[in-house]
Design a protein around this motif. Structure first.
Motif, PDB file in Angstrom:
ATOM      1  N   TRP A  27      12.768  49.216   7.230  1.00 30.12           N
ATOM      2  CA  TRP A  27      13.039  49.165   5.783  1.00 30.12           C
ATOM      3  C   TRP A  27      14.238  50.038   5.423  1.00 30.12           C
ATOM      4  O   TRP A  27      15.042  49.698   4.555  1.00 30.12           O
ATOM      5  CB  TRP A  27      11.795  49.599   4.988  1.00 30.12           C
ATOM      6  CG  TRP A  27      10.745  48.530   4.926  1.00 30.12           C
ATOM      7  CD1 TRP A  27       9.472  48.589   5.427  1.00 30.12           C
ATOM      8  CD2 TRP A  27      10.879  47.222   4.335  1.00 30.12           C
ATOM      9  NE1 TRP A  27       8.809  47.407   5.198  1.00 30.12           N
ATOM     10  CE2 TRP A  27       9.644  46.546   4.526  1.00 30.12           C
ATOM     11  CE3 TRP A  27      11.909  46.542   3.681  1.00 30.12           C
ATOM     12  CZ2 TRP A  27       9.422  45.243   4.074  1.00 30.12           C
ATOM     13  CZ3 TRP A  27      11.682  45.243   3.233  1.00 30.12           C
ATOM     14  CH2 TRP A  27      10.452  44.613   3.433  1.00 30.12           C
ATOM     15  N   SER A  50      17.642  48.904   3.698  1.00 27.68           N
ATOM     16  CA  SER A  50      18.142  49.491   2.444  1.00 27.68           C
ATOM     17  C   SER A  50      19.609  49.903   2.564  1.00 27.68           C
ATOM     18  O   SER A  50      20.336  49.931   1.586  1.00 27.68           O
ATOM     19  CB  SER A  50      17.280  50.695   2.033  1.00 27.68           C
ATOM     20  OG  SER A  50      17.608  51.814   2.823  1.00 27.68           O
ATOM     21  N   TYR A  51      20.043  50.228   3.777  1.00 24.68           N
ATOM     22  CA  TYR A  51      21.432  50.639   3.988  1.00 24.68           C
ATOM     23  C   TYR A  51      22.342  49.467   4.384  1.00 24.68           C
ATOM     24  O   TYR A  51      23.528  49.653   4.633  1.00 24.68           O
ATOM     25  CB  TYR A  51      21.508  51.683   5.105  1.00 24.68           C
ATOM     26  CG  TYR A  51      21.174  53.100   4.666  1.00 24.68           C
ATOM     27  CD1 TYR A  51      22.013  53.790   3.801  1.00 24.68           C
ATOM     28  CD2 TYR A  51      20.043  53.753   5.155  1.00 24.68           C
ATOM     29  CE1 TYR A  51      21.725  55.096   3.429  1.00 24.68           C
ATOM     30  CE2 TYR A  51      19.754  55.054   4.784  1.00 24.68           C
ATOM     31  CZ  TYR A  51      20.599  55.733   3.919  1.00 24.68           C
ATOM     32  OH  TYR A  51      20.324  57.005   3.560  1.00 24.68           O
TER      33      TYR A  51
END
Ligand code: GLU
Length: 308
Positions: free
Chosen positions: A172, A176-177
């Protein structure tokens, strides 16, 4: 180096380190803690296809992180080394194999395909919208490396699936990055399944020997990875193959190697051979203690360190 000297060195290393009591089985994956800690095997496969074995080389255990080198081969062949370098990275992380801190320090870039974050990102680059199609691609490649079909060890897969919250967190975070390229949970599941593949020490030596030949399986004679990608994969192994033990390993041996928390290690001597060793007890970096000791002795005895 002749085959008899190699076998003698393997036997001597096995005899010497069999009684070693250092290290502990991995326990964060409960199924790995159950494996007999006394098991110890050493195998070598030359570029000419000679196979040598000493000890428990037919015992099947979980490949774990050693799988990362082979899924990397598939991704590199499909996408090219420069894409992998851009989207995953090719640096030492200097942190543990499952480090979240390493990710945070580098704006989410995993840095190396042989740590958990980098391997999950690499798996997410393998084309296929559905789990089955990605898995088929991966399995086909592993079959070519081993020369026969490998099987998922269901007990290990179930155990790891029930305890891999940390890897899910990593996925995750990567997502997200912007460093995850497929569905995060699909990618972790494929990664976990791949780590749960059962191999013998002999299998691993054959698989490693495909790198020693720069891409051809020395037993089946089939090309299993593009020649131009092999030196990059071996470079990644030199940087990160034994995690925070990579520097110590390189100082002692000067050769690319990759370990797994199942207790296996492969070591490639380009243009000559590959060796694999297996014994479950690990040091604090997650590398098999007996396997490192044995391989280091053999390399020294036979003068295989190319830096010396
Ligand atoms: N499947 C293991 C994990 O994700 C692999 C780790 C290893 O072998 O180093 O933690």
């Amino acid at each position: 180096m002749n085959i008899h000297e190699l076998h003698d060195a393997m036997q001597a290393a096995h005899d010497k380190h069999r009684a070693c009591t250092s290290g502990k089985n991995a326990s964060y994956i409960p199924a790995l803690a159950q494996v007999d800690s006394e098991l110890f095997g050493i195998a070598a496969v030359t570029v000419d296809g000679e196979v040598l074995t000493v000890g428990d080389t037919d015992y099947t255990f979980a490949i774990e992180s050693i799988s990362k080198a082979f899924s990397l081969s598939l991704a590199m062949d499909l996408l090219g080394a420069s894409t992998l370098r851009r989207k995953v990275g090719a640096e030492a992380t200097g942190e543990a194999f499952n480090s979240v801190i390493a990710l945070e320090l580098h704006s989410g870039k995993p840095l190396n395909p042989l740590v958990n974050a980098g391997a999950i990102a690499t798996v997410s680059l393998i084309p296929g919208q559905h789990s089955a199609s990605v898995w088929e691609n991966i399995m086909a490649r592993f079959t070519e490396f081993a020369g026969h079909e490998l099987r998922v060890m269901k007990d290990v897969y179930d155990s790891e699936t029930a305890s891999n919250q940390h890897n899910k967190g990593i996925a995750w975070l990567l997502d997200s990055y912007g460093y995850l390229y497929n569905d995060p949970m699909l990618s972790v599941d494929i990664y976990t399944r791949m780590c749960s593949l059962g191999v013998t020490t002999r299998d691993l030596a054959v698989m490693g020997a495909c790198y020693a030949t720069h891409g051809v399986n020395p037993l089946t004679k089939k090309r299993v990875v593009r020649a131009e990608n092999v030196h990059e994969i071996l470079s990644d192994m030199m940087m990160e193959g034994l995690y925070t033990g990579s520097g110590d390993w390189l100082y002692a041996n000067g050769l690319p190697a990759k370990s797994g928390v199942g207790g296996g290690i492969i070591c490639v001597v380009p243009h000559q051979l590959a060796m694999a060793a297996f014994s479950p007890p690990l040091d604090s970096a997650g590398n098999s203690v007996r396997a490192q000791l044995a391989l280091t002795d053999i390399i020294r005895e036979l003068g295989l360190n190319p830096l010396m």
